[in-house]
Design an enzyme around this catalytic site. Structure first.
Site, PDB file in Angstrom:
ATOM      1  N   SER A 219       0.849  -1.192   0.000  1.00 37.01           N
ATOM      2  CA  SER A 219       0.000   0.000   0.000  1.00 37.01           C
ATOM      3  C   SER A 219       0.880   1.236   0.000  1.00 37.01           C
ATOM      4  O   SER A 219       1.939   1.243   0.645  1.00 37.01           O
ATOM      5  CB  SER A 219      -0.902   0.020   1.234  1.00 37.01           C
ATOM      6  OG  SER A 219      -1.550   1.273   1.374  1.00 37.01           O
ATOM      7  N   TYR A 232      -2.126   0.521  10.013  1.00 37.57           N
ATOM      8  CA  TYR A 232      -2.097  -0.166   8.720  1.00 37.57           C
ATOM      9  C   TYR A 232      -0.816   0.156   7.948  1.00 37.57           C
ATOM     10  O   TYR A 232      -0.143  -0.744   7.428  1.00 37.57           O
ATOM     11  CB  TYR A 232      -3.326   0.270   7.915  1.00 37.57           C
ATOM     12  CG  TYR A 232      -3.440  -0.347   6.548  1.00 37.57           C
ATOM     13  CD1 TYR A 232      -3.768  -1.687   6.391  1.00 37.57           C
ATOM     14  CD2 TYR A 232      -3.244   0.424   5.400  1.00 37.57           C
ATOM     15  CE1 TYR A 232      -3.888  -2.243   5.133  1.00 37.57           C
ATOM     16  CE2 TYR A 232      -3.371  -0.131   4.132  1.00 37.57           C
ATOM     17  CZ  TYR A 232      -3.692  -1.464   4.003  1.00 37.57           C
ATOM     18  OH  TYR A 232      -3.805  -2.020   2.751  1.00 37.57           O
TER      19      TYR A 232
END
Length: 405
Positions: A219, A232
């Site tokens: 990501s 995250y």
């Protein structure tokens, strides 16, 4: 100053014929990227005619054309043959769509899901060939990982295991780091890092034997400080660095490692508004009273609204990510990094080359823009006043006495 004579029509015809031959060899797809590249080359040609002598102009055009073609050409692909691939997180999103695509191409697909009777698993059973095998696995449970490892070793003895796609991911909070319970950091690391690490290590003997591929979905939040994605993003930064390490260490074995850094796509887990609403309420009820007073419930509600608003820009077509994963599995020379998604190139350019203040403003504009916590708003007690009063053992209501000298 004497100008160099520009090539004649015959010379230009020869150049055009060679360029056409190169285009045919390059296996290019007609689309907006190719048309944009041709338009830019035409503009560059116009400038070169007016600013450069012909030898230099031809050199510049040749270099620009070669760069454009090499960037746009589809690299040579390896045949699918009887290759087998294990994909994690196939309940929805990228994993499910990749499993369907690879199965249609002739791969033997081992697809892991959280629930064998969930909607994603039922869809895969209905639309895929008998070659696809569904395996239940929770990456936080070592017993599940061991069972998948044993199944994979037993069912790839004839074909070998060509690829591992670490797609499964987890995020359960969108909030400042101070507001995020430490348990959320641990849960993200368990799935996004430790689970992927344990599974990858367990499959390395098979991947080394086949000189295969490891593809991991990361990501951009692991590369840049996205607001409110500390838990995250930290886990995604860790897995990306781990894959870079694997890339170096496994090079002598012929195993190639790629990381996919997708932009914002409309997957089921991202756009499940009800799920994010429940997680927000859980966060509000679990915060310590002092912390909730300092930030305020309005602050958390504002972050939640900003996050949901940012999801409106999510791209519904998941094919760019699926194509990147497929290329990483089959390209003769796969890239170390893939950046599918609208605006990811601009985002990384800003992150790498612009000042820190502009980088922060860009992320806040297109993702989450903070408001002032309650304790910092005008008319509210200062954030340190209560602490200062508690730390002063002898508060003095009046002025200090004068000491005579």
């Amino acid at each position: 100053m004497e100008r160099w004579p520009w090539p004649s029509g015959g010379a230009w015809l020869l150049v055009a014929a060679r360029a056409l031959l190169q285009l045919l060899r390059a296996d290019l797809r007609l689309g907006r990227p190719l048309l944009a590249a041709l338009a830019l080359l035409a503009v560059l040609d116009w400038l070169c005619q007016r600013l450069l002598p012909p030898p230099a102009a031809l050199a510049v055009l040749a270099a620009a054309g070669w760069i454009a073609l090499s960037r746009l050409a589809r690299p040579p692909r390896l045949p699918v043959a009887t290759r087998a691939v294990l994909i994690t997180g196939c309940d929805s999103g990228f994993g499910k769509e990749t499993a369907k695509k690879l199965d249609s191409m002739g791969f033997t697909v081992l697809a892991t899901v959280l629930e064998l009777n969930g909607p994603g698993a039922l869809e895969l059973r209905a639309c895929c060939s008998p070659r696809l095998k569904l395996l239940q696995m929770d990456l936080t449970k070592p017993a599940d990982i061991s069972r998948v490892l044993e199944f994979t070793k037993a069912h790839t003895t004839s074909t070998g295991l060509w690829g591992l796609v670490n797609n499964a991911g987890h995020n359960e909070v969108v909030a400042d780091v101070e507001l995020s319970p430490v348990a959320t950091f641990r849960s993200c690391m368990e799935v996004n890092f430790f689970g992927a690490l344990e599974l990858t290590k367990g499959l390395l003997p098979l991947l080394r034997r086949s000189r295969g591929r490891i593809v991991t979905v990361g990501s951009p939040a692991g590369d840049m400080p996205y607001p409110c994605l500390g838990a995250y993003g930290t886990s995604k930064a860790a897995i990306a660095l781990l894959m870079d390490t694997f890339s170096c260490e496994l090079l002598p074995w012929g195993v190639k490692v790629s990381v996919i850094q997708p932009g914002c796509f409309k997957t089921e887990s991202v756009t499940n508004v009800g799920q994010w609403e429940r997680r927000k309420q859980l966060l509000l009820t679990s915060l310590p009273r002092e912390l909730l007073q300092a930030y305020g419930e309005d602050y958390i509600e504002h972050l939640h609204r900003q996050f949901l608003n940012s999801l409106r820009m999510a791209v519904p077509d998941l094919n760019p990510v699926v194509d990147a994963i497929t290329d990483a599995l089959l390209a003769a020379r796969p890239r170390l990094r893939y950046y599918p998604g609208r605006g990811t190139g601009l985002m990384y350019f800003i992150h790498h080359y612009l000042p820190e203040g502009l980088r922060r403003r860009f992320l806040q504009t297109f993702f989450i823009s903070h408001c002032l916590p309650r304790a910092l708003q005008p008319g509210q007690p200062g954030p340190n006043s209560a602490q200062d009063a508690a730390q002063d053992p002898n508060p003095s209501p009046g002025p200090s006495p004068t000491v005579a000298r």
